[in-house]
Design a protein around this motif. Structure first.
Motif, PDB file in Angstrom:
ATOM      1  N   UNK A   1      52.156  40.780   3.616  1.00  0.00           N
ATOM      2  CA  UNK A   1      51.988  41.169   2.357  1.00  0.00           C
ATOM      3  C   UNK A   1      52.094  41.875   1.537  1.00  0.00           C
ATOM      4  N   UNK A   2      51.173  42.070   0.358  1.00  0.00           N
ATOM      5  CA  UNK A   2      51.523  43.557   0.211  1.00  0.00           C
ATOM      6  C   UNK A   2      49.873  44.170  -0.963  1.00  0.00           C
ATOM      7  N   UNK A   3      48.887  43.653  -0.173  1.00  0.00           N
ATOM      8  CA  UNK A   3      47.575  43.949  -1.174  1.00  0.00           C
ATOM      9  C   UNK A   3      47.823  44.776  -1.500  1.00  0.00           C
ATOM     10  N   UNK A   4      46.489  45.831  -2.568  1.00  0.00           N
ATOM     11  CA  UNK A   4      45.913  46.387  -3.102  1.00  0.00           C
ATOM     12  C   UNK A   4      44.703  47.327  -1.402  1.00  0.00           C
ATOM     13  N   UNK A   5      46.073  48.489  -1.294  1.00  0.00           N
ATOM     14  CA  UNK A   5      44.361  48.543   0.743  1.00  0.00           C
ATOM     15  C   UNK A   5      43.103  48.894   0.473  1.00  0.00           C
ATOM     16  N   UNK A   6      41.713  47.947   0.658  1.00  0.00           N
ATOM     17  CA  UNK A   6      40.980  48.729   0.629  1.00  0.00           C
ATOM     18  C   UNK A   6      40.889  49.651   1.450  1.00  0.00           C
TER      19      UNK A   6
ATOM     20  N   UNK B   1      54.003  50.120  17.035  1.00  0.00           N
ATOM     21  CA  UNK B   1      53.657  50.267  15.523  1.00  0.00           C
ATOM     22  C   UNK B   1      54.667  50.466  14.807  1.00  0.00           C
ATOM     23  N   UNK B   2      55.914  50.742  15.098  1.00  0.00           N
ATOM     24  CA  UNK B   2      56.651  50.872  14.095  1.00  0.00           C
ATOM     25  C   UNK B   2      57.052  50.214  13.034  1.00  0.00           C
ATOM     26  N   UNK B   3      56.387  48.345  13.228  1.00  0.00           N
ATOM     27  CA  UNK B   3      56.576  47.596  11.884  1.00  0.00           C
ATOM     28  C   UNK B   3      54.943  46.662  11.971  1.00  0.00           C
ATOM     29  N   UNK B   4      54.147  47.996  11.847  1.00  0.00           N
ATOM     30  CA  UNK B   4      52.795  48.235  10.947  1.00  0.00           C
ATOM     31  C   UNK B   4      52.989  49.079   9.740  1.00  0.00           C
ATOM     32  N   UNK B   5      52.248  48.942   8.790  1.00  0.00           N
ATOM     33  CA  UNK B   5      52.238  49.068   8.106  1.00  0.00           C
ATOM     34  C   UNK B   5      50.733  50.292   7.852  1.00  0.00           C
ATOM     35  N   UNK B   6      51.075  51.532   8.044  1.00  0.00           N
ATOM     36  CA  UNK B   6      49.381  51.619   8.447  1.00  0.00           C
ATOM     37  C   UNK B   6      48.605  52.250   7.249  1.00  0.00           C
ATOM     38  N   UNK B   7      48.330  52.292   5.930  1.00  0.00           N
ATOM     39  CA  UNK B   7      47.982  52.535   5.554  1.00  0.00           C
ATOM     40  C   UNK B   7      47.391  51.793   5.038  1.00  0.00           C
ATOM     41  N   UNK B   8      46.702  50.833   5.581  1.00  0.00           N
ATOM     42  CA  UNK B   8      45.988  49.362   5.764  1.00  0.00           C
ATOM     43  C   UNK B   8      44.794  50.039   6.858  1.00  0.00           C
ATOM     44  N   UNK B   9      43.491  50.804   6.459  1.00  0.00           N
ATOM     45  CA  UNK B   9      42.879  51.385   7.627  1.00  0.00           C
ATOM     46  C   UNK B   9      41.922  49.280   7.734  1.00  0.00           C
ATOM     47  N   UNK B  10      41.591  49.225   9.065  1.00  0.00           N
ATOM     48  CA  UNK B  10      40.966  48.697   9.369  1.00  0.00           C
ATOM     49  C   UNK B  10      39.002  49.015  10.160  1.00  0.00           C
ATOM     50  N   UNK B  11      38.611  49.384   8.986  1.00  0.00           N
ATOM     51  CA  UNK B  11      37.407  49.466   8.596  1.00  0.00           C
ATOM     52  C   UNK B  11      35.800  48.983   8.613  1.00  0.00           C
ATOM     53  N   UNK B  12      35.412  47.896   9.479  1.00  0.00           N
ATOM     54  CA  UNK B  12      33.974  47.798   8.960  1.00  0.00           C
ATOM     55  C   UNK B  12      33.301  48.033   9.082  1.00  0.00           C
ATOM     56  N   UNK B  13      32.135  47.513   8.183  1.00  0.00           N
ATOM     57  CA  UNK B  13      31.141  48.058   8.210  1.00  0.00           C
ATOM     58  C   UNK B  13      30.420  46.888   8.872  1.00  0.00           C
TER      59      UNK B  13
END
Length: 321
Positions: free
Chosen positions: A110-115, A279-291
């Motif tokens: 999907x293309x949600x707004x990146x957090x 990584x070619x298939x990933x959108x790296x504009x979405x981080x997985x930055x956990x608090x």
């Protein structure tokens, strides 16, 4: 207190069992008989999908807590949850950071707004389901066919709604260390130990940020949450407190290995090699930055493993040295 660990001989399960035993917790392992059980833990060979067998072991051992490392699909987990209802005091679901909304963006579901800020336990979850389902379903005989039905979100919802026990949910980061079959840092370690003067990575990958956790530290977090009464009814993110970029991770390994070379950045369209393909298939504009401040603040968690030791053991496992 007595803890039954389902999946206690695997990558995370084995150090989890060792940690529980080191903390003086009476511990049993339910497994299929193919892995080594840590000395001091009770061993019971069973199929986790046989809910009657699991319930019988719980009754035999008087287990008050079940830690489930193998909850992947509704079909393999909801019957077990129902069977354990009223039989145990606490069920610990080992979940994943893949429940968060950024994950569906990362994998182009999907293309949600990146957090872009840290993902807390209250951050939005995926709106799509089955993050690893393929466009064409895997064949029934495919050993990875279960991945088409994998989703932690409905499992979290089910255990929260269960009134027959208290639940604790632990959302894991990207886990690295000895036994990591995904070889999360191979892209950096391999060229460094081969003394290559330079290697190339796609620039979006170099700047991508995701929370990692060393396997023994993640196991310690699970063990703490499993036995601390304050964790009942809670959801916690795990992982290291700092979240460097991949390029910063490369610099950390370079310093550890005294590698004098250079990491070169390339545009994704011209980058080559296994990493570029992965990584070619990933959108790296979405981080997985956990608090993960909640488990630190409420339970007093901190990583027991010095970073240098974690790096050394990871390198040794990667290179077989």
């Amino acid at each position: 207190m007595s803890v039954l660990v389902l999946g206690g001989t695997g990558f995370i399960g084995a150090p989890l069992v060792r940690r529980l035993l080191a903390d003086g917790v009476e511990t049993a392992v339910g497994h299929r008989g193919t892995g080594a059980v840590a000395a001091g833990a009770a061993s019971r060979v069973l199929d986790r999908r046989d809910v009657a067998a699991v319930a019988a072991v719980v009754r035999e051992l008087g287990a008050t807590t079940v830690v489930d490392l193998l909850a992947y699909t509704e079909a393999d987990t909801l019957p077990l949850v129902a069977a354990l209802s009223g039989r145990i005091a606490r069920y610990v679901l080992v979940s994943s950071a893949d429940v968060y909304r950024n994950y569906e963006g990362l994998h182009r579901k999907a293309r949600p707004a990146p957090i872009l800020e840290r993902l807390t336990e209250d951050s939005p979850l995926r709106e799509t389901r089955f993050p690893y389902r393929l466009a064409r379903p895997r064949a029934a005989g495919d050993p990875q066919a279960w991945m088409d039905a994998y989703d932690k979100i409905p499992l979290e919802e089910a255990v929260r709604a269960e009134a027959g026990f208290a639940s604790t949910i632990l959302r894991l980061p990207l886990v690295f260390g000895p036994g990591d079959r995904q070889r999360r840092f191979s892209w950096a370690i391999r060229p460094m130990v081969a003394n290559r003067p330079r290697f190339v990575v796609p620039h979006p990958w170099a700047s991508w940020r995701a929370t990692f956790g060393y396997v023994d530290d993640v196991a310690a977090g699970i063990a703490l949450a499993a036995v601390d009464p304050r964790a009942a009814g809670e959801t916690f993110n795990l992982g290291r407190a700092n979240t460097p970029t991949n390029l910063a991770w490369a610099a950390t390994f370079a310093e550890h290995l005294a590698w004098p070379g250079e990491v070169q950045l390339a545009h994704p369209r011209v980058a080559r090699g296994a990493l570029a393909s992965a990584v070619a298939g990933l959108d790296l504009g979405y981080p997985l930055f956990l608090d993960n401040a909640r488990i630190r603040r409420r339970l007093g968690y901190s990583e027991p493993t010095p970073l240098e030791e974690a790096l050394a053991r990871t390198v040794a496992d990667e290179t077989g040295r």
